[in-house]
Design a protein around this motif. Sequence first.
Motif, mmCIF file in Angstrom:
data_model
loop_
_atom_site.group_PDB
_atom_site.id
_atom_site.type_symbol
_atom_site.label_atom_id
_atom_site.label_comp_id
_atom_site.label_asym_id
_atom_site.label_seq_id
_atom_site.Cartn_x
_atom_site.Cartn_y
_atom_site.Cartn_z
ATOM 1 N N ILE A 73 -4.153 -0.582 5.596
ATOM 2 C CA ILE A 73 -3.860 -0.548 4.078
ATOM 3 C C ILE A 73 -2.934 -1.850 3.695
ATOM 4 N N GLY A 74 -2.012 -2.392 4.779
ATOM 5 C CA GLY A 74 -1.393 -3.497 4.345
ATOM 6 C C GLY A 74 -2.059 -4.689 4.223
ATOM 7 N N PRO A 75 -3.198 -5.208 5.334
ATOM 8 C CA PRO A 75 -3.982 -6.220 4.893
ATOM 9 C C PRO A 75 -4.775 -6.171 3.846
ATOM 10 N N GLN A 76 -5.214 -4.974 3.376
ATOM 11 C CA GLN A 76 -6.160 -4.654 2.159
ATOM 12 C C GLN A 76 -5.352 -4.930 1.093
ATOM 13 N N LEU A 77 -4.348 -4.190 0.757
ATOM 14 C CA LEU A 77 -3.544 -4.396 -0.489
ATOM 15 C C LEU A 77 -2.785 -5.644 -0.480
ATOM 16 N N PRO A 102 1.302 -9.046 3.738
ATOM 17 C CA PRO A 102 0.485 -7.766 4.441
ATOM 18 C C PRO A 102 1.143 -7.266 5.476
ATOM 19 N N GLN A 103 1.847 -7.764 6.448
ATOM 20 C CA GLN A 103 2.584 -7.377 7.481
ATOM 21 C C GLN A 103 3.671 -6.329 6.804
ATOM 22 N N ARG A 104 4.255 -6.697 5.768
ATOM 23 C CA ARG A 104 5.496 -6.295 5.108
ATOM 24 C C ARG A 104 5.025 -4.884 4.232
ATOM 25 N N VAL A 105 3.849 -4.949 3.705
ATOM 26 C CA VAL A 105 3.289 -3.847 3.340
ATOM 27 C C VAL A 105 2.739 -2.821 4.339
ATOM 28 N N THR A 106 2.293 -3.138 5.440
ATOM 29 C CA THR A 106 2.044 -2.385 6.634
ATOM 30 C C THR A 106 3.251 -1.681 7.014
ATOM 31 N N ASN A 107 4.419 -2.342 7.207
ATOM 32 C CA ASN A 107 5.629 -1.772 7.632
ATOM 33 C C ASN A 107 6.008 -0.997 6.744
ATOM 34 N N ASP A 108 5.771 -1.252 5.430
ATOM 35 C CA ASP A 108 6.547 -0.225 4.522
ATOM 36 C C ASP A 108 5.907 0.936 4.469
ATOM 37 N N GLU A 113 2.203 -3.763 -9.301
ATOM 38 C CA GLU A 113 1.742 -2.529 -9.915
ATOM 39 C C GLU A 113 0.350 -2.435 -10.192
ATOM 40 N N THR A 114 -0.372 -3.687 -10.665
ATOM 41 C CA THR A 114 -1.552 -3.394 -11.040
ATOM 42 C C THR A 114 -2.505 -3.368 -9.831
ATOM 43 N N GLU A 115 -2.207 -4.009 -8.679
ATOM 44 C CA GLU A 115 -2.935 -3.874 -7.516
ATOM 45 C C GLU A 115 -2.994 -2.521 -6.761
ATOM 46 N N SER A 116 -1.821 -2.128 -6.917
ATOM 47 C CA SER A 116 -1.509 -0.820 -6.378
ATOM 48 C C SER A 116 -2.268 0.190 -6.974
ATOM 49 N N ARG A 117 -2.271 0.124 -8.509
ATOM 50 C CA ARG A 117 -3.247 1.047 -9.491
ATOM 51 C C ARG A 117 -4.420 0.804 -9.099
ATOM 52 N N LYS A 118 -4.948 -0.414 -8.864
ATOM 53 C CA LYS A 118 -6.353 -0.682 -8.677
ATOM 54 C C LYS A 118 -6.730 0.165 -7.087
ATOM 55 N N PHE A 119 -6.046 -0.094 -6.098
ATOM 56 C CA PHE A 119 -6.162 0.525 -5.104
ATOM 57 C C PHE A 119 -6.345 2.021 -4.918
ATOM 58 N N VAL A 120 -5.635 2.768 -5.877
ATOM 59 C CA VAL A 120 -5.519 4.219 -6.188
ATOM 60 C C VAL A 120 -6.884 4.651 -6.803
ATOM 61 N N GLU A 164 -13.589 6.542 9.129
ATOM 62 C CA GLU A 164 -13.202 5.273 8.579
ATOM 63 C C GLU A 164 -12.231 5.082 7.741
ATOM 64 N N VAL A 165 -11.867 6.321 7.105
ATOM 65 C CA VAL A 165 -10.462 6.226 6.213
ATOM 66 C C VAL A 165 -9.430 6.242 7.037
ATOM 67 N N SER A 166 -9.313 6.894 8.296
ATOM 68 C CA SER A 166 -8.245 6.712 9.063
ATOM 69 C C SER A 166 -8.035 5.093 9.544
ATOM 70 N N ARG A 167 -9.231 4.403 9.945
ATOM 71 C CA ARG A 167 -9.016 2.995 10.210
ATOM 72 C C ARG A 167 -8.621 2.351 8.745
ATOM 73 N N ASN A 168 -9.051 2.872 7.677
ATOM 74 C CA ASN A 168 -8.624 1.845 6.368
ATOM 75 C C ASN A 168 -7.125 2.176 6.200
ATOM 76 N N LEU A 169 -6.688 3.456 6.517
ATOM 77 C CA LEU A 169 -5.090 3.470 6.364
ATOM 78 C C LEU A 169 -4.361 2.679 7.325
ATOM 79 N N ASP A 170 -4.975 2.376 8.583
ATOM 80 C CA ASP A 170 -4.175 1.760 9.306
ATOM 81 C C ASP A 170 -4.316 0.133 8.837
#
Length: 839
Positions: free
Chosen positions: A242-246, A370-376, A731-738, A234-240
């Motif tokens: 990660i762009g749409p989520q964050l 989201p696509q930019r986050v995915t690419n990065d 920064e806040t959303e990234s910290r929340k994700f972590v 499931e984590v592997s799918r979540n990593l794929d």
Amino acid sequence: MALFESMRGWRWQGSAGAFRAGVGVMLLGLSLAQSLPHDAACPAAAAPLSLTQPHYQDTAEEDTIVGFMSALVQSFLHTVQPNPFPKDLILDIAEDVDQTQQLDQELLKKVLIYRVGYLVCVAIGVVYIVLMPLVGFFLACCRCCGNCGGKMYQKQTSSTDCRRRTLYWSAFVTTVIILAGNICMFRSNEAFKQSVDGGVVELNKTIKNVNTFLTAVPQQVNFVVDESYKTVQEVSRNLDAIGPQLGAEIQEKFRGPLNPALRSVRLLDRETVNMDMELKKLNSSLVQLQSSVDRLQANVTVVKNRINQTLSKPTCSNCDRMKSELRKLTLDTSISIPSLNELQSAVDDVIRTDLQSKIKEVEDYFNGIPQRVTNDTKDVAENSKQRLDEIRTQIAQVTKDIPLSALTNASKTLEQVQEEIVKVTPQIKRAEHIRWGVCVVLCCVVLLVVVCYILGLVLGPVGLSPTKDPTKRSCTADCGGTFLMIGAGFSFLFSWLFMIVVVLLFLLGGSVYDLLCQPWNNGQLLELLDTPGLIPELEIGPALGLKSNISIPDIYRDCEENQPLWTTLRLYEVINLDDLLNVSKYTDEIRLYFDNTDITLSTITLLSPDVKKQLSSFSTSTKDFDSTAVTQQINNVSSINLNTTADQLDRLAEAQTNNDIRLELQTEAMDLRQIQSDIQTVITPQLESINSTVKDLQSFVQEINGTVGEVLSNVEAAQDFLNTNTTQIVETESRKFVDCQMGYFVVYADWANLTITQQVGRCGPVAGAVDSVDIIVCSHMVESLNAFWFSLGWCIIFFIPGIIFSIKLAKYYRRMKYSDVYDNHIIMNHIPRAQMKFT
């Protein structure tokens, strides 16, 4: 105009070691997550199923039918053996046997002293075995010689009836006691048979339960690990994703200020388009109106010239005054609205800015986050997936640290034992059938003695007539006495053989109870087995690598409470589960790693200054728009009325004497009315339409004034928000994700710790198996065996008074050869007559 600036990518900083550690632990937390209240940024991880305990078969329980004599037998055995369990003596014997392979005299003396109660009972049994046949032999010989009651003569006294009754009831009570013991023999023999038959089945159930437990423990441990593997996928799918989520979370934060601005811009664009349509419609209507007015003006000019010619004729009387009115007859009206042109120009300028394309540009950028986050994060996600194998290895370490192989080996051993039990079960049943048959024979022999006594006690009194001469007693009474003698004879014949059986079974059953069952129930046997060095294979502490030894009684007590193996076997001394599942040592490192990560988004320019200037100018133009000028000019056109002039011509025509002049004036008046009719049918609808359009346009103008102000206000507020908060939002959303991923790890750590320490390997079935074996061996088999020999011993002990009372009572029923009569205290002895010999 550029709506956006270029977006700089996420810059991941830090050393490679920090990256691997941070991402690895983050993914471990995700993979081990069970469930967590989280924001939308947290993907829903697969929650592990609750740990299910295996199903065990019901084992043996205490049977009141089997233990109906246990209290009496145990009381007897406690009287015979009041000494406590000889733990020290057994240890000394085991040590001496290991060293010398035999017992020395001192230990043998201690053993004999400890078993003195049994020795006394065995001695009594031996005396019984020896004396009973001897006494029976001498009694038989003595009676054959006419002594010991062998002479068929009974002296009659006044107490004869009293003695007979006393002996009768004594023999009756003795017989009842023997019969009760015989019933107990039958019952205990059947109970032992049921115990053996049911014991094999119950033993198989017990072994199956233990085997199920031993098999379930590795399965439960693997269950904890396997559940984490499913979450890793499931984590592997979540990593794929990660762009749409964050990216979705960043979008959500931007949506608050951007939506009002975009909504007001869309509204302004729609109102501008509508205003442009209305302006074009108004211009078209004005052009059409001007054309209609020009056409009618030409018609009026023609009629006016004709009227002027008619009035100039000499024959026209009183026509000069009409010429002044004729000069007022005109439709020469031109519609000119300068403010309308200025408004159209302002609208055209706004339309040329193409607000719709700007809106789409903002939406594309917004939806592309989201696509930019995915690419990065593509490289990070790929590197993180490569760490999953290492994470699986780390999780699997739990199964290596817990000694599951020992359980597997024990399970195989139990399977072999169960196979052997299945093989020997037919032999056990065959041997038990033979034993049961032999014991039934013993019971039947005792029953035979009882039957003889009962027949004697029944037939004797029935056939006895106390007043009759003893030599003339009935056959019935004589048979009763004979049965009593037969019963006594059988007692002498078999009692000593039964005593041998009693002694052997007493030694076997009593010893098993004293040395196995009783210490088993009170825990002394477990303490003996727990003695260091007695049985090296049972030293569980060293076998598990514990720092301290663990006692078997402690294990049994914990298993009785259905405690898990973690606390029962003290596995916490071998496995540092807290360290294995500790996340605090990773938390600071991960947070520092992400704090050093520079995640920035460029500032968004919603509307350029030129666009804002154009919108302000547009708003000013709408304010300058004067609809009253349009209305005034429309009213000038609508105020024209040619019927008045036509009416004057008709009156003038009536005053004429010249018919031609009259006819011409009437015709020209009719033409004016026709033109007026055309004005009503053509010009008036156009004027009404223009008037309606002007009103709509005025409404749009008023709305646009407010919309432009709203656009400028909302855009300014949104621009200020984005300029000041974009970096902070990312920064806040990234910290929340972590934090979310760390939360997964914390929850799993708690769940795994709780499951392993409190759920895995609840060893209640082990204690249940021990109790079940105790019930099968002690409560059923040993108690049934002890009940049998105790009942048999009970019977043969009462054989002695039974023999005495039956022999003495038999003379009161048997037919005597010599009579003795008692009458009025005078005893008359019948003197035998002399017999004469004839040669």
